[in-house]
Design an enzyme around this catalytic site. Structure first.
Site, PDB file in Angstrom:
ATOM      1  N   LYS A 118       0.820  -1.213   0.000  1.00 53.85           N
ATOM      2  CA  LYS A 118       0.000   0.000   0.000  1.00 53.85           C
ATOM      3  C   LYS A 118       0.856   1.266   0.000  1.00 53.85           C
ATOM      4  O   LYS A 118       0.479   2.276  -0.599  1.00 53.85           O
ATOM      5  CB  LYS A 118      -0.944  -0.004   1.209  1.00 53.85           C
ATOM      6  CG  LYS A 118      -2.071  -1.018   1.090  1.00 53.85           C
ATOM      7  CD  LYS A 118      -3.087  -0.863   2.211  1.00 53.85           C
ATOM      8  CE  LYS A 118      -4.253  -1.809   2.014  1.00 53.85           C
ATOM      9  NZ  LYS A 118      -5.280  -1.648   3.073  1.00 53.85           N
ATOM     10  N   LYS A 211      -7.194  -9.525  -8.784  1.00 53.66           N
ATOM     11  CA  LYS A 211      -8.313  -9.549  -7.850  1.00 53.66           C
ATOM     12  C   LYS A 211      -9.343  -8.486  -8.241  1.00 53.66           C
ATOM     13  O   LYS A 211      -8.991  -7.386  -8.673  1.00 53.66           O
ATOM     14  CB  LYS A 211      -7.799  -9.283  -6.435  1.00 53.66           C
ATOM     15  CG  LYS A 211      -8.820  -9.529  -5.329  1.00 53.66           C
ATOM     16  CD  LYS A 211      -8.154  -9.368  -3.971  1.00 53.66           C
ATOM     17  CE  LYS A 211      -9.158  -9.565  -2.847  1.00 53.66           C
ATOM     18  NZ  LYS A 211      -8.531  -9.389  -1.511  1.00 53.66           N
ATOM     19  N   LYS A 214     -12.314  -2.284  -6.403  1.00 56.67           N
ATOM     20  CA  LYS A 214     -13.001  -1.017  -6.666  1.00 56.67           C
ATOM     21  C   LYS A 214     -12.075  -0.004  -7.327  1.00 56.67           C
ATOM     22  O   LYS A 214     -12.531   0.958  -7.943  1.00 56.67           O
ATOM     23  CB  LYS A 214     -13.544  -0.437  -5.360  1.00 56.67           C
ATOM     24  CG  LYS A 214     -12.473   0.151  -4.443  1.00 56.67           C
ATOM     25  CD  LYS A 214     -13.063   0.783  -3.219  1.00 56.67           C
ATOM     26  CE  LYS A 214     -11.982   1.443  -2.370  1.00 56.67           C
ATOM     27  NZ  LYS A 214     -11.411   2.639  -3.010  1.00 56.67           N
TER      28      LYS A 214
END
Length: 350
Positions: A118, A211, A214
Protein backbone atom coordinates in the site's frame (compact mmCIF):
# COMPACT_ATOMS: atom_id res chain seq x y z
CA UNK A 1 -9.34 -20.71 30.69
CA UNK A 2 -12.02 -21.70 28.21
CA UNK A 3 -12.99 -18.72 26.06
CA UNK A 4 -16.55 -18.33 24.81
CA UNK A 5 -16.53 -18.75 21.03
CA UNK A 6 -17.09 -15.40 19.40
CA UNK A 7 -16.61 -14.13 15.83
CA UNK A 8 -15.29 -10.66 14.99
CA UNK A 9 -14.77 -9.17 11.56
CA UNK A 10 -14.50 -5.72 10.07
CA UNK A 11 -15.01 -4.17 6.65
CA UNK A 12 -13.49 -0.84 5.60
CA UNK A 13 -15.96 1.81 4.40
CA UNK A 14 -14.08 2.74 1.25
CA UNK A 15 -17.05 2.69 -1.13
CA UNK A 16 -18.12 0.65 -4.16
CA UNK A 17 -18.76 -2.68 -2.47
CA UNK A 18 -18.65 -5.37 -5.13
CA UNK A 19 -19.19 -9.08 -5.72
CA UNK A 20 -15.74 -9.87 -4.34
CA UNK A 21 -16.63 -8.24 -1.01
CA UNK A 22 -19.94 -10.11 -0.95
CA UNK A 23 -18.61 -13.60 -1.76
CA UNK A 24 -15.30 -13.15 0.02
CA UNK A 25 -16.75 -11.81 3.25
CA UNK A 26 -20.39 -10.81 3.65
CA UNK A 27 -22.00 -14.09 2.54
CA UNK A 28 -19.91 -15.90 5.14
CA UNK A 29 -20.87 -13.35 7.80
CA UNK A 30 -24.49 -14.27 7.18
CA UNK A 31 -23.79 -18.00 7.52
CA UNK A 32 -21.73 -17.64 10.69
CA UNK A 33 -24.46 -15.80 12.56
CA UNK A 34 -26.41 -19.08 12.60
CA UNK A 35 -23.71 -20.83 14.64
CA UNK A 36 -21.79 -18.13 16.54
CA UNK A 37 -22.16 -14.91 18.47
CA UNK A 38 -20.97 -12.35 15.92
CA UNK A 39 -19.62 -8.82 16.06
CA UNK A 40 -19.45 -7.08 12.68
CA UNK A 41 -17.65 -3.75 12.58
CA UNK A 42 -17.42 -1.03 9.95
CA UNK A 43 -13.78 -0.08 10.55
CA UNK A 44 -13.86 3.63 9.81
CA UNK A 45 -10.66 4.28 11.81
CA UNK A 46 -8.79 1.97 9.43
CA UNK A 47 -10.23 3.82 6.44
CA UNK A 48 -8.35 7.05 7.25
CA UNK A 49 -4.87 5.45 7.35
CA UNK A 50 -4.29 6.43 3.73
CA UNK A 51 -4.55 9.82 2.04
CA UNK A 52 -7.83 11.73 1.89
CA UNK A 53 -7.81 11.17 -1.87
CA UNK A 54 -8.22 7.44 -1.13
CA UNK A 55 -11.01 7.55 1.44
CA UNK A 56 -12.71 10.65 0.09
CA UNK A 57 -12.97 13.02 3.06
CA UNK A 58 -15.54 13.37 5.87
CA UNK A 59 -18.74 13.42 3.81
CA UNK A 60 -17.68 10.42 1.75
CA UNK A 61 -16.55 8.48 4.83
CA UNK A 62 -19.93 8.93 6.50
CA UNK A 63 -21.74 7.93 3.29
CA UNK A 64 -19.58 4.85 2.81
CA UNK A 65 -20.00 3.81 6.45
CA UNK A 66 -23.77 3.83 6.01
CA UNK A 67 -23.48 1.96 2.70
CA UNK A 68 -21.43 -0.88 4.21
CA UNK A 69 -23.92 -1.10 7.08
CA UNK A 70 -26.78 -1.22 4.57
CA UNK A 71 -24.99 -4.02 2.70
CA UNK A 72 -24.67 -6.05 5.91
CA UNK A 73 -28.38 -5.71 6.66
CA UNK A 74 -29.54 -6.21 3.05
CA UNK A 75 -27.47 -9.40 2.75
CA UNK A 76 -29.15 -10.92 5.80
CA UNK A 77 -27.20 -9.96 8.92
CA UNK A 78 -29.57 -9.47 11.86
CA UNK A 79 -28.44 -6.41 13.88
CA UNK A 80 -30.77 -7.31 16.73
CA UNK A 81 -29.35 -10.79 17.31
CA UNK A 82 -25.76 -9.78 16.56
CA UNK A 83 -23.74 -6.59 16.89
CA UNK A 84 -23.27 -4.23 13.93
CA UNK A 85 -21.48 -0.93 14.64
CA UNK A 86 -18.79 1.45 13.44
CA UNK A 87 -15.40 1.27 15.12
CA UNK A 88 -14.93 4.95 16.00
CA UNK A 89 -17.91 4.92 18.38
CA UNK A 90 -16.05 2.61 20.79
CA UNK A 91 -12.98 4.29 22.29
CA UNK A 92 -11.58 0.99 23.54
CA UNK A 93 -10.27 0.20 20.05
CA UNK A 94 -7.82 3.10 20.20
CA UNK A 95 -6.94 2.60 23.87
CA UNK A 96 -6.16 -1.09 23.52
CA UNK A 97 -4.21 -0.38 20.34
CA UNK A 98 -1.88 1.87 22.34
CA UNK A 99 -1.27 -0.85 24.94
CA UNK A 100 -0.57 -3.28 22.09
CA UNK A 101 1.78 -0.75 20.47
CA UNK A 102 3.89 -1.15 23.59
CA UNK A 103 3.71 -4.96 23.39
CA UNK A 104 4.29 -5.43 19.64
CA UNK A 105 7.82 -5.22 18.23
CA UNK A 106 8.97 -3.00 15.37
CA UNK A 107 10.46 -6.04 13.64
CA UNK A 108 7.06 -7.71 13.54
CA UNK A 109 5.46 -4.74 11.79
CA UNK A 110 8.38 -4.35 9.40
CA UNK A 111 7.58 -7.79 7.99
CA UNK A 112 3.97 -6.92 7.13
CA UNK A 113 3.69 -7.25 3.35
CA UNK A 114 0.47 -5.23 3.01
CA UNK A 115 2.15 -2.06 4.26
CA UNK A 116 4.84 -2.47 1.63
CA UNK A 117 2.20 -2.93 -1.06
CA UNK A 118 0.00 0.00 0.00
CA UNK A 119 2.85 2.41 0.76
CA UNK A 120 4.67 1.59 -2.48
CA UNK A 121 8.08 3.13 -3.05
CA UNK A 122 7.32 6.32 -1.12
CA UNK A 123 7.25 4.66 2.31
CA UNK A 124 8.75 7.67 4.08
CA UNK A 125 5.61 9.60 3.13
CA UNK A 126 3.15 6.93 4.36
CA UNK A 127 1.19 7.64 7.53
CA UNK A 128 2.18 6.09 10.85
CA UNK A 129 -1.40 4.81 10.95
CA UNK A 130 -0.87 2.76 7.78
CA UNK A 131 2.28 1.24 9.26
CA UNK A 132 0.51 0.57 12.58
CA UNK A 133 -2.71 -0.70 10.97
CA UNK A 134 -2.13 -4.36 12.01
CA UNK A 135 -1.84 -3.40 15.69
CA UNK A 136 -5.19 -1.63 15.56
CA UNK A 137 -6.59 -4.72 13.83
CA UNK A 138 -5.32 -6.85 16.73
CA UNK A 139 -7.02 -4.46 19.16
CA UNK A 140 -10.28 -4.67 17.16
CA UNK A 141 -10.34 -8.45 17.55
CA UNK A 142 -9.02 -8.83 21.07
CA UNK A 143 -11.07 -5.98 22.56
CA UNK A 144 -13.97 -8.46 22.39
CA UNK A 145 -11.73 -11.44 23.15
CA UNK A 146 -12.93 -12.96 19.89
CA UNK A 147 -11.88 -16.53 19.17
CA UNK A 148 -12.51 -16.65 15.41
CA UNK A 149 -11.99 -14.20 12.55
CA UNK A 150 -13.13 -14.74 8.95
CA UNK A 151 -10.17 -13.65 6.85
CA UNK A 152 -9.06 -13.69 3.25
CA UNK A 153 -5.59 -14.70 2.15
CA UNK A 154 -4.42 -11.07 2.25
CA UNK A 155 -5.25 -10.73 5.95
CA UNK A 156 -3.82 -14.02 7.28
CA UNK A 157 -0.49 -12.37 8.15
CA UNK A 158 -2.28 -9.72 10.20
CA UNK A 159 -4.20 -12.38 12.12
CA UNK A 160 -0.91 -14.12 12.91
CA UNK A 161 0.32 -10.82 14.32
CA UNK A 162 -2.83 -10.61 16.46
CA UNK A 163 -2.01 -14.03 17.88
CA UNK A 164 1.62 -13.00 18.54
CA UNK A 165 0.48 -9.85 20.36
CA UNK A 166 -2.05 -11.79 22.45
CA UNK A 167 0.57 -14.38 23.39
CA UNK A 168 3.20 -11.76 24.28
CA UNK A 169 0.70 -9.80 26.41
CA UNK A 170 -0.23 -13.00 28.24
CA UNK A 171 3.47 -13.80 28.77
CA UNK A 172 4.57 -10.27 29.74
CA UNK A 173 1.77 -9.80 32.25
CA UNK A 174 1.29 -13.43 33.30
CA UNK A 175 1.79 -12.83 37.03
CA UNK A 176 -0.55 -9.84 37.02
CA UNK A 177 -3.14 -11.75 34.99
CA UNK A 178 -3.09 -14.55 37.54
CA UNK A 179 -3.18 -12.03 40.37
CA UNK A 180 -6.42 -10.61 38.95
CA UNK A 181 -8.17 -13.95 38.98
CA UNK A 182 -7.23 -15.46 35.62
CA UNK A 183 -5.53 -18.49 37.12
CA UNK A 184 -4.05 -19.89 33.92
CA UNK A 185 -2.48 -16.56 32.98
CA UNK A 186 -4.38 -16.36 29.70
CA UNK A 187 -6.32 -13.11 29.42
CA UNK A 188 -6.51 -12.87 25.64
CA UNK A 189 -7.37 -15.82 23.37
CA UNK A 190 -5.27 -16.67 20.31
CA UNK A 191 -7.86 -16.06 17.56
CA UNK A 192 -8.26 -18.67 14.84
CA UNK A 193 -8.96 -17.95 11.15
CA UNK A 194 -12.20 -18.84 9.39
CA UNK A 195 -11.57 -19.42 5.66
CA UNK A 196 -14.67 -20.69 3.88
CA UNK A 197 -16.38 -20.92 0.50
CA UNK A 198 -15.34 -21.86 -3.05
CA UNK A 199 -14.84 -18.26 -4.21
CA UNK A 200 -13.21 -16.46 -1.29
CA UNK A 201 -10.96 -14.69 -3.82
CA UNK A 202 -13.01 -13.27 -6.69
CA UNK A 203 -11.05 -12.04 -9.69
CA UNK A 204 -11.61 -9.26 -12.20
CA UNK A 205 -14.11 -9.90 -15.00
CA UNK A 206 -11.60 -8.34 -17.40
CA UNK A 207 -8.47 -10.17 -16.19
CA UNK A 208 -8.71 -13.44 -14.30
CA UNK A 209 -5.21 -13.01 -12.87
CA UNK A 210 -6.11 -9.84 -10.92
CA UNK A 211 -8.31 -9.55 -7.85
CA UNK A 212 -11.68 -7.83 -8.33
CA UNK A 213 -11.17 -4.31 -7.00
CA UNK A 214 -13.00 -1.02 -6.67
CA UNK A 215 -9.81 0.76 -7.73
CA UNK A 216 -9.77 -0.83 -11.19
CA UNK A 217 -10.27 1.88 -13.81
CA UNK A 218 -12.85 -0.22 -15.67
CA UNK A 219 -16.25 -0.53 -14.01
CA UNK A 220 -16.79 -3.60 -16.22
CA UNK A 221 -14.12 -5.40 -14.18
CA UNK A 222 -16.49 -5.80 -11.23
CA UNK A 223 -20.13 -6.27 -10.30
CA UNK A 224 -21.06 -3.62 -7.76
CA UNK A 225 -23.62 -4.53 -5.12
CA UNK A 226 -25.62 -1.50 -6.24
CA UNK A 227 -25.75 -2.58 -9.92
CA UNK A 228 -29.22 -3.20 -11.35
CA UNK A 229 -30.21 -6.32 -13.30
CA UNK A 230 -29.40 -4.82 -16.71
CA UNK A 231 -25.94 -3.71 -15.59
CA UNK A 232 -25.19 -7.13 -14.07
CA UNK A 233 -26.22 -8.87 -17.30
CA UNK A 234 -24.15 -6.51 -19.43
CA UNK A 235 -21.00 -6.99 -17.35
CA UNK A 236 -21.22 -10.79 -17.25
CA UNK A 237 -21.84 -11.05 -20.98
CA UNK A 238 -18.80 -8.82 -21.61
CA UNK A 239 -16.63 -10.77 -19.14
CA UNK A 240 -13.40 -12.03 -20.67
CA UNK A 241 -13.30 -15.74 -21.57
CA UNK A 242 -11.28 -17.96 -23.90
CA UNK A 243 -12.31 -19.79 -27.11
CA UNK A 244 -12.42 -23.28 -25.57
CA UNK A 245 -15.65 -24.83 -24.19
CA UNK A 246 -16.01 -25.32 -20.47
CA UNK A 247 -14.24 -28.46 -19.19
CA UNK A 248 -16.10 -31.27 -17.47
CA UNK A 249 -13.62 -31.57 -14.61
CA UNK A 250 -11.83 -29.06 -12.36
CA UNK A 251 -8.41 -30.03 -13.71
CA UNK A 252 -9.46 -28.55 -17.02
CA UNK A 253 -9.64 -25.09 -15.40
CA UNK A 254 -5.89 -25.01 -14.85
CA UNK A 255 -4.21 -22.20 -16.80
CA UNK A 256 -7.64 -20.81 -17.67
CA UNK A 257 -8.04 -18.04 -15.05
CA UNK A 258 -11.12 -16.37 -16.55
CA UNK A 259 -13.00 -19.66 -16.87
CA UNK A 260 -11.98 -20.64 -13.35
CA UNK A 261 -13.18 -17.30 -11.99
CA UNK A 262 -16.63 -17.46 -13.61
CA UNK A 263 -17.15 -21.07 -12.51
CA UNK A 264 -16.07 -20.13 -8.99
CA UNK A 265 -18.53 -17.24 -8.89
CA UNK A 266 -21.37 -19.50 -10.05
CA UNK A 267 -20.42 -22.14 -7.47
CA UNK A 268 -20.31 -19.65 -4.62
CA UNK A 269 -23.61 -17.99 -5.52
CA UNK A 270 -25.33 -21.36 -5.95
CA UNK A 271 -23.69 -22.76 -2.77
CA UNK A 272 -22.24 -25.65 -4.78
CA UNK A 273 -18.71 -26.78 -5.58
CA UNK A 274 -16.95 -26.26 -8.89
CA UNK A 275 -17.03 -29.96 -9.73
CA UNK A 276 -20.85 -30.00 -9.60
CA UNK A 277 -21.08 -26.87 -11.73
CA UNK A 278 -18.81 -28.41 -14.38
CA UNK A 279 -20.86 -31.61 -14.41
CA UNK A 280 -23.85 -29.50 -15.40
CA UNK A 281 -22.18 -27.09 -17.86
CA UNK A 282 -19.02 -28.90 -18.96
CA UNK A 283 -18.62 -29.27 -22.72
CA UNK A 284 -20.91 -26.33 -23.42
CA UNK A 285 -20.09 -22.91 -24.80
CA UNK A 286 -19.50 -19.88 -22.60
CA UNK A 287 -22.52 -18.10 -24.04
CA UNK A 288 -24.92 -20.63 -22.50
CA UNK A 289 -23.05 -20.68 -19.21
CA UNK A 290 -23.01 -16.89 -19.06
CA UNK A 291 -26.79 -16.80 -19.56
CA UNK A 292 -27.19 -19.12 -16.58
CA UNK A 293 -24.74 -17.02 -14.57
CA UNK A 294 -26.68 -13.85 -15.40
CA UNK A 295 -29.91 -15.41 -14.12
CA UNK A 296 -28.22 -16.58 -10.93
CA UNK A 297 -26.47 -13.26 -10.25
CA UNK A 298 -29.62 -11.24 -10.83
CA UNK A 299 -31.66 -13.55 -8.60
CA UNK A 300 -29.12 -13.34 -5.77
CA UNK A 301 -27.91 -9.75 -6.03
CA UNK A 302 -30.86 -7.65 -7.25
CA UNK A 303 -32.80 -7.98 -3.96
CA UNK A 304 -29.67 -6.91 -2.06
CA UNK A 305 -29.20 -3.87 -4.30
CA UNK A 306 -32.84 -2.85 -3.88
CA UNK A 307 -32.72 -3.18 -0.09
CA UNK A 308 -29.40 -1.33 0.10
CA UNK A 309 -30.86 1.60 -1.82
CA UNK A 310 -33.89 1.67 0.48
CA UNK A 311 -31.71 1.68 3.59
CA UNK A 312 -29.23 4.27 2.32
CA UNK A 313 -32.17 6.57 1.55
CA UNK A 314 -32.99 6.54 5.29
CA UNK A 315 -29.69 7.49 6.99
CA UNK A 316 -31.39 8.09 10.33
CA UNK A 317 -32.46 4.44 10.47
CA UNK A 318 -28.96 3.22 9.58
CA UNK A 319 -27.40 5.52 12.18
CA UNK A 320 -29.78 4.16 14.82
CA UNK A 321 -28.59 0.61 14.03
CA UNK A 322 -24.96 1.73 14.39
CA UNK A 323 -25.57 3.57 17.66
CA UNK A 324 -27.44 0.61 19.15
CA UNK A 325 -24.69 -1.77 18.05
CA UNK A 326 -22.00 0.54 19.43
CA UNK A 327 -23.75 0.67 22.82
CA UNK A 328 -23.76 -3.12 23.00
CA UNK A 329 -20.18 -3.37 21.71
CA UNK A 330 -19.04 -0.78 24.25
CA UNK A 331 -20.44 -2.83 27.13
CA UNK A 332 -18.23 -5.76 26.08
CA UNK A 333 -15.24 -3.54 25.34
CA UNK A 334 -15.47 -1.73 28.70
CA UNK A 335 -15.35 -5.06 30.52
CA UNK A 336 -12.15 -6.01 28.66
CA UNK A 337 -10.57 -2.59 29.20
CA UNK A 338 -11.29 -2.50 32.94
CA UNK A 339 -9.45 -5.79 33.34
CA UNK A 340 -6.65 -4.79 30.93
CA UNK A 341 -6.02 -1.52 32.80
CA UNK A 342 -5.79 -3.41 36.11
CA UNK A 343 -3.47 -6.03 34.62
CA UNK A 344 -1.12 -3.37 33.18
CA UNK A 345 -1.20 -1.36 36.41
CA UNK A 346 -3.15 1.72 35.36
CA UNK A 347 -5.02 3.33 38.28
CA UNK A 348 -8.67 3.90 37.51
CA UNK A 349 -11.85 5.05 39.21
CA UNK A 350 -13.58 2.18 41.01
Amino acid sequence: MAFVEKVFSGVQPTGNLHLGNYLGAIVNFVKMQETHDCIYCVVDMHAITQGVDVWGGPTELARNTREVTAAFIAAGIDPKKHIVFNQSQVAGHAELAWIFNCVARVGWLSRMTQFKEKAGRDRENASVGLYDYPVLMAADILLYRATHVPVGEDQKQHLELSRDIAQKFNNDFGDSIRGHGFNDGQFFPLPEPFITGPATRVMSLRDGTKKMSKSDASDNSRINLTDDADMIAQKIRKAKTDPEPLPSEEKGLENRPEADNLVGIYAALADRNKADVLKEFGGGQFSSFKNALVELCVAKLSPIASEMKRLVADPGHVDKILVDGADRARALADETMRAARDIVGFIRKR
